[in-house]
Design a protein around this motif. Structure first.
Motif: not given
Length: 606
Positions: A423-440
């Motif tokens: 159940w945490r796949v969507e939120s964790l992906f957004l955090h670590e990959a895009v638009p989270g750390h990778h985007m930043q």
């Protein structure tokens, strides 16, 4: 005192002298500054200062240079000696004096911002010098010498024989770095500034996780099992033979020496539980960390209360989701069910990686709605090694390099798939990959016209982690969280960060014992017992770091709402994101001034 400590005594004596001396009046530094030749233009002087600090950063964190493809540092390891520390502190004081002497009114645009960022960094560094015993807290459960080389084996781009030679030089340097580490730890034994026994045990476990009897089985040997075409057959054999020899004669014996010291000398004196408030001068240091790394003007008490309020709010929202799924029990029962029932966890390591990799197909096509420019550097998703997972199971991101053609890496604990919730796949992906750390991180590294110092010269946890938590909220705009369990995952991720505000301040300002902190994370934060213990040990070993997530996110939301209200129909979310991201990471107070200036100018594309 143990023989090891006697052997370290010359280094310890200098360290102790540094500790006993607060930052002196800057008379010597001022004299040195005045003795310099006539100063060049303000822009040239600033560039020289940025060049110098970039070199200092890359020498202190040469792994960063390696990951970014910056030559000249790939053979280096951090220098933790007392001499290096004294030199660094002198440099900080003299640099601040030079910055204070600059006529900043002559600077405009990005140069002005670079000046403000460097001056803020030096002001905080000089202010921190009075907390000299902090250098004894050299080990952390988040990472360090215990998993430094396994990490390098994963992240280094090996393109030539020279890259392998540089890597071997780092293996040769590990014994020296271990000696320097033990010297700092010994200072902690003398002063009381020590890591807690659970943190020590996690570091020892991380050492054990990649100690092998056959060098070819070592994670550190991994690069020598594959070579680019530029490395000849004869070179391959020679490099591999030297790697085997260094693993057995240098690398593993050094880590074994550190392990023995930790178990026989350090741990017996280490406290079972001790936040900063329990150490002499520790509470002042914790308040300094909040001011310098999280947010000016906030106290530990305010953060503690904010965390309690946010925990209560999020638990109410989770209760609503529970009702949406038809669950009839209490909020605690719903959280326990989703946190313990095997149906809500992965069945294999491959399933973990497949689920997260599939997210890119859902998210990547929508990024154009939220951002003017997307990073050219790709990202990949990998599993933790056993050594990484033994120290901390928290997912993480490591930057790639457009220069090297390497991808940013989102690392997930796929080996521990039984504790990875679906159940945490969507939120964790957004955090670590895009638009989270990778985007930043990748976007900022590719901006033209910035001094390289701005691209790789520092990290601010409230900005960096605040953005990643803010990025999780962007899932709503991308049509995510429609599944109630993924919606729960998003809320639970925020609840987790809110509970951190309570527990981190509880430990370091209010002297909470470990059992109370773990219990709060289990009861209020919704964590399992094992995960809560891992997280609490992280807070003990990294004071204030956990505060940056929600404090930074809330500031970003506040600034966005301010811009929406002020600009009305002229507000474009892509413009706002460009203002936030395209200036690189910075303290929240400087980010706020930057956004306010943009609003005052009428918004638009930055």
């Amino acid at each position: 005192m143990h023989d090891l400590a006697r052997k370290q005594r010359p280094c310890l004596t200098l360290l102790a002298a540094l500790v006993m001396t607060l930052p002196p009046a800057y008379a010597g530094d001022i004299a040195a500054s005045q003795a310099q030749q006539s100063s060049p233009s303000t822009s040239q002087e600033l560039k020289a200062l940025l060049d110098a600090d970039l070199d200092k950063v890359l020498r202190a964190m040469p792994d960063l240079a390696t990951a970014q493809g910056i030559p000249g540092y790939n053979h280096l390891l951090p220098d933790l000696s007392a001499t290096a520390l004294e030199t660094q502190q002198q440099y900080e004081r003299s640099t601040l004096i030079r910055l204070q002497a600059l006529d900043a009114s002559q600077l405009q645009g990005q140069e002005k911002l670079s000046y403000e960022l460097l001056r803020n960094k030096m002001e905080q560094a000089v202010a921190a010098q009075r907390f000299a015993y902090r250098h004894a807290l050299v080990l952390s459960s988040l990472g360090g010498i215990q998993n430094m080389m396994p990490r390098q084996a994963q992240l280094t781009a090996f393109r030539s024989a020279n890259d392998y030679q540089d890597y071997l030089a780092r293996l040769r340097g590990i014994p020296k770095l271990v000696e320097q580490t033990m010297a700092r730890l010994e200072l902690g034994r003398d002063s009381g500034w020590m890591r807690t026994t659970p943190v020590v045990d996690r570091i020892v476990a991380a050492i054990d996780a990649h100690m092998v009897s056959q060098p070819d089985d070592s994670v550190v040997f991994g690069p020598f099992k594959r070579y680019p075409a530029t490395v000849s057959g004869a070179q391959r054999q020679a490099l591999a033979d030297e790697a085997r020899q260094l693993i057995l004669s240098h690398y593993q014996p050094a880590l074994q020496k550190l392990k023995t010291y930790l178990q026989t000398e350090y741990r017996p004196k280490a406290p079972a539980e001790a936040g900063l408030a329990a150490l002499p001068g520790g509470l002042d240091y914790y308040n300094h960390l909040i001011r310098s790394e999280i947010a000016e003007g906030m106290s530990a008490a305010e953060i503690h209360t904010l965390g309690q309020q946010q925990v209560a709010r999020l638990r109410q929202e989770i209760a609503a989701v529970a009702r949406q799924t038809g669950f009839k029990g209490s909020t605690d029962q719903f959280v326990r069910k989703l946190g313990r029932d095997p149906r809500y966890f992965f069945k294999s390591s491959d399933a973990v990686l497949a689920a997260y990799r599939a997210m890119s197909q859902r998210v990547d096509p929508q990024l154009g709605k939220l951002f003017h420019a997307l990073p050219r550097t790709p990202y990949a998703i990998r599993s933790m090694t056993a050594a990484e997972a033994s120290s901390s199971t928290a997912a993480n991101y490591a930057a790639g390099s457009l220069v090297l053609g390497t991808s940013g890496l989102f690392t997930i604990n796929a080996l521990g798939y039984q504790t990875e919730p679906t159940w945490r796949v969507e939120s964790l992906f957004l955090h670590e990959a895009v638009p989270g750390h990778h985007m930043q991180i990748a976007r900022a590294a590719e901006i033209e016209g910035l001094h390289p110092w701005r691209r790789v010269g520092g990290w601010n946890v409230a900005y960096g982690e605040g953005w990643a938590l803010y990025a999780e909220k962007l899932g709503y705009a991308m049509g995510l969280y429609k599944d109630p369990y993924q919606h729960y995952g998003h809320l639970q991720a925020e609840l987790f960060r809110a509970a951190r505000l309570v527990v981190d301040t509880g430990i370091h300002a209010y002297k909470w014992p470990r059992t109370k902190a773990v219990d709060y994370m289990v009861r209020q934060g919704g964590l399992t017992q094992d995960f809560a213990e891992s997280e609490v040990d992280r807070y003990f070993s990294n004071p204030s770091q956990a505060l940056g997530y929600m404090i930074g996110q809330r500031k970003l939301m506040e600034l966005r709402q301010r811009a929406e209200q002020a600009l009305g129909d002229k507000f474009d979310i892509r413009d706002f994101h460009a203002v936030v991201l395209d200036g690189r990471r910075m303290p929240l107070q400087l980010l706020e001034r930057k956004v306010d200036s943009w609003i005052a100018q009428g918004g638009g594309k930055a």
